[in-house]
Motif scaffolding. Structure first.
Motif, PDB file in Angstrom:
ATOM      1  N   PRO A 106      74.133   9.053  48.499  1.00 21.35           N
ATOM      2  CA  PRO A 106      74.596   8.176  47.997  1.00 21.35           C
ATOM      3  C   PRO A 106      74.622   6.566  47.131  1.00 21.35           C
ATOM      4  N   PHE A 107      72.989   6.294  47.471  1.00 19.20           N
ATOM      5  CA  PHE A 107      72.278   4.794  47.264  1.00 19.20           C
ATOM      6  C   PHE A 107      71.772   4.886  45.648  1.00 19.20           C
ATOM      7  N   ARG A 108      71.645   5.850  44.722  1.00 19.89           N
ATOM      8  CA  ARG A 108      70.660   6.144  43.908  1.00 19.89           C
ATOM      9  C   ARG A 108      70.943   7.224  43.095  1.00 19.89           C
ATOM     10  N   LYS A 109      70.792   7.376  41.717  1.00 22.66           N
ATOM     11  CA  LYS A 109      70.943   7.982  40.675  1.00 22.66           C
ATOM     12  C   LYS A 109      69.127   8.003  40.119  1.00 22.66           C
ATOM     13  N   ASN A 110      68.707   9.581  40.292  1.00 23.21           N
ATOM     14  CA  ASN A 110      67.587   9.862  39.760  1.00 23.21           C
ATOM     15  C   ASN A 110      67.530  10.836  38.815  1.00 23.21           C
ATOM     16  N   VAL A 111      66.597  11.001  37.485  1.00 24.77           N
ATOM     17  CA  VAL A 111      66.076  12.327  37.288  1.00 24.77           C
ATOM     18  C   VAL A 111      64.775  12.392  36.917  1.00 24.77           C
ATOM     19  N   TYR A 112      64.037  13.506  36.106  1.00 19.78           N
ATOM     20  CA  TYR A 112      62.918  13.242  35.912  1.00 19.78           C
ATOM     21  C   TYR A 112      62.555  14.634  34.669  1.00 19.78           C
ATOM     22  N   VAL A 114      60.172  15.142  30.954  1.00 16.92           N
ATOM     23  CA  VAL A 114      58.495  15.279  30.713  1.00 16.92           C
ATOM     24  C   VAL A 114      58.202  14.961  29.977  1.00 16.92           C
ATOM     25  N   ASP A 115      57.861  13.973  28.919  1.00 22.31           N
ATOM     26  CA  ASP A 115      57.169  13.218  27.944  1.00 22.31           C
ATOM     27  C   ASP A 115      56.600  14.574  26.879  1.00 22.31           C
ATOM     28  N   PRO A 116      56.302  14.411  25.565  1.00 23.20           N
ATOM     29  CA  PRO A 116      55.723  14.982  24.687  1.00 23.20           C
ATOM     30  C   PRO A 116      53.961  15.341  25.194  1.00 23.20           C
ATOM     31  N   ALA A 117      53.678  13.818  25.588  1.00 25.28           N
ATOM     32  CA  ALA A 117      52.173  14.897  26.209  1.00 25.28           C
ATOM     33  C   ALA A 117      51.946  14.872  27.351  1.00 25.28           C
ATOM     34  N   GLY A 118      53.107  15.082  28.756  1.00 24.50           N
ATOM     35  CA  GLY A 118      53.038  16.006  29.257  1.00 24.50           C
ATOM     36  C   GLY A 118      52.886  15.487  30.450  1.00 24.50           C
ATOM     37  N   PHE A 119      53.510  13.564  30.431  1.00 26.47           N
ATOM     38  CA  PHE A 119      53.321  13.183  31.912  1.00 26.47           C
ATOM     39  C   PHE A 119      55.355  13.102  32.457  1.00 26.47           C
ATOM     40  N   GLU A 120      55.111  13.171  32.777  1.00 25.71           N
ATOM     41  CA  GLU A 120      56.412  13.523  33.887  1.00 25.71           C
ATOM     42  C   GLU A 120      56.733  10.968  34.278  1.00 25.71           C
ATOM     43  N   VAL A 121      58.493  11.308  34.016  1.00 24.78           N
ATOM     44  CA  VAL A 121      58.602   9.949  33.381  1.00 24.78           C
ATOM     45  C   VAL A 121      59.847  10.300  34.479  1.00 24.78           C
ATOM     46  N   GLU A 122      60.272   9.189  35.742  1.00 28.48           N
ATOM     47  CA  GLU A 122      61.039   9.366  36.469  1.00 28.48           C
ATOM     48  C   GLU A 122      62.339   7.663  35.917  1.00 28.48           C
ATOM     49  N   PHE A 123      63.418   8.165  36.005  1.00 25.80           N
ATOM     50  CA  PHE A 123      64.626   7.330  35.661  1.00 25.80           C
ATOM     51  C   PHE A 123      65.508   7.381  36.891  1.00 25.80           C
ATOM     52  N   VAL A 124      65.584   5.696  36.963  1.00 25.31           N
ATOM     53  CA  VAL A 124      66.593   5.997  38.547  1.00 25.31           C
ATOM     54  C   VAL A 124      67.054   4.576  37.910  1.00 25.31           C
ATOM     55  N   GLU A 125      69.091   5.181  38.377  1.00 23.72           N
ATOM     56  CA  GLU A 125      69.473   3.756  38.713  1.00 23.72           C
ATOM     57  C   GLU A 125      69.844   3.815  39.606  1.00 23.72           C
ATOM     58  N   TYR A 126      69.800   2.239  40.464  1.00 19.66           N
ATOM     59  CA  TYR A 126      69.771   2.615  41.865  1.00 19.66           C
ATOM     60  C   TYR A 126      72.091   1.727  42.188  1.00 19.66           C
ATOM     61  N   LEU A 127      72.457   2.550  42.989  1.00 25.25           N
ATOM     62  CA  LEU A 127      73.777   2.178  43.426  1.00 25.25           C
ATOM     63  C   LEU A 127      74.218   1.381  44.513  1.00 25.25           C
ATOM     64  N   SER A 128      72.993   0.352  45.141  1.00 29.50           N
ATOM     65  CA  SER A 128      73.490  -0.851  46.008  1.00 29.50           C
ATOM     66  C   SER A 128      72.515  -1.661  45.834  1.00 29.50           C
ATOM     67  N   ASP A 129      72.158  -2.776  46.104  1.00 31.66           N
ATOM     68  CA  ASP A 129      71.601  -3.643  45.516  1.00 31.66           C
ATOM     69  C   ASP A 129      70.745  -4.231  47.831  1.00 31.66           C
ATOM     70  N   ILE A 130      71.204  -3.212  48.379  1.00 26.22           N
ATOM     71  CA  ILE A 130      70.272  -3.760  50.444  1.00 26.22           C
ATOM     72  C   ILE A 130      69.066  -2.743  49.543  1.00 26.22           C
ATOM     73  N   PRO A 131      67.959  -3.178  49.883  1.00 28.77           N
ATOM     74  CA  PRO A 131      67.024  -2.513  49.632  1.00 28.77           C
ATOM     75  C   PRO A 131      66.696  -1.838  51.373  1.00 28.77           C
ATOM     76  N   SER A 132      67.387  -1.575  52.304  1.00 24.55           N
ATOM     77  CA  SER A 132      66.791  -0.470  53.103  1.00 24.55           C
ATOM     78  C   SER A 132      68.071   0.631  52.841  1.00 24.55           C
ATOM     79  N   GLU A 133      68.836   0.493  51.483  1.00 19.28           N
ATOM     80  CA  GLU A 133      69.305   1.579  51.603  1.00 19.28           C
ATOM     81  C   GLU A 133      68.563   2.157  50.032  1.00 19.28           C
ATOM     82  N   ARG A 134      68.488   1.212  48.966  1.00 22.70           N
ATOM     83  CA  ARG A 134      67.695   1.741  47.903  1.00 22.70           C
ATOM     84  C   ARG A 134      66.213   2.983  47.636  1.00 22.70           C
ATOM     85  N   ASN A 135      65.951   1.973  49.446  1.00 21.87           N
ATOM     86  CA  ASN A 135      64.712   2.467  49.348  1.00 21.87           C
ATOM     87  C   ASN A 135      64.661   3.992  51.008  1.00 21.87           C
TER      88      ASN A 135
END
Length: 138
Positions: A106-112, A114-135
């Motif tokens: 409920p506090f973040r959205k993320n997806v992964y 893979v770039d053309p060289a095979g490195f996995e890259v995660e993109f995350v959008e946090y939906l809270s500014d409260i560290p305990s919720e984000r983490n």
């Protein structure tokens, strides 16, 4: 202290630039050059902004580590965005698809991707500014 850059070894700089230009449309090639790496010719580019960049070299050989395996090596790196949907749209328009959905949280959205060289890259959008919720690990 902050992370200034990552250095990725690939075998095709242009395909890597296509991916990262879709992610970071405001970034550009800061510098580039040619040289050798332990006797092998290579071209390199620094793609980024005034503060952060990705160094990409084209002297890579073979395949990247198996992302579903247990080999020692680089697993993934992540970028925080204010609008995950826009990043996904730009990458899809450039021909890249989500490789793995993120967790249901409920506090973040993320997806992964893979770039053309095979490195996995995660993109995350946090939906809270409260560290305990984000983490949290819900």
């Amino acid at each position: 202290m902050y992370l200034e850059h990552v250095n990725l070894v690939a075998n095709n700089i242009e395909s890597m630039l296509k991916f990262y230009q879709a992610v970071f449309p405001n970034w550009s090639i800061r510098s580039e050059g040619e040289g050798t790496w332990y006797g092998k010719p290579r071209r390199w580019v620094h793609f980024g902004d005034d503060t952060h960049y990705i160094a990409i070299s084209d002297h890579g050989e073979g395949e990247n580590r198996n992302l579903s395996g247990h080999q020692v090596g680089f697993a993934h790196f992540a970028y925080v965005t204010n609008n995950l949907d826009e990043v996904i749209i730009r990458l899809n328009k450039a021909g890249f698809v989500i490789s793995k959905d993120g967790s249901d949280n409920p506090f973040r959205k993320n997806v992964y991707f893979v770039d053309p060289a095979g490195f996995e890259v995660e993109f995350v959008e946090y939906l809270s500014d409260i560290p305990s919720e984000r983490n949290n690990d819900l």
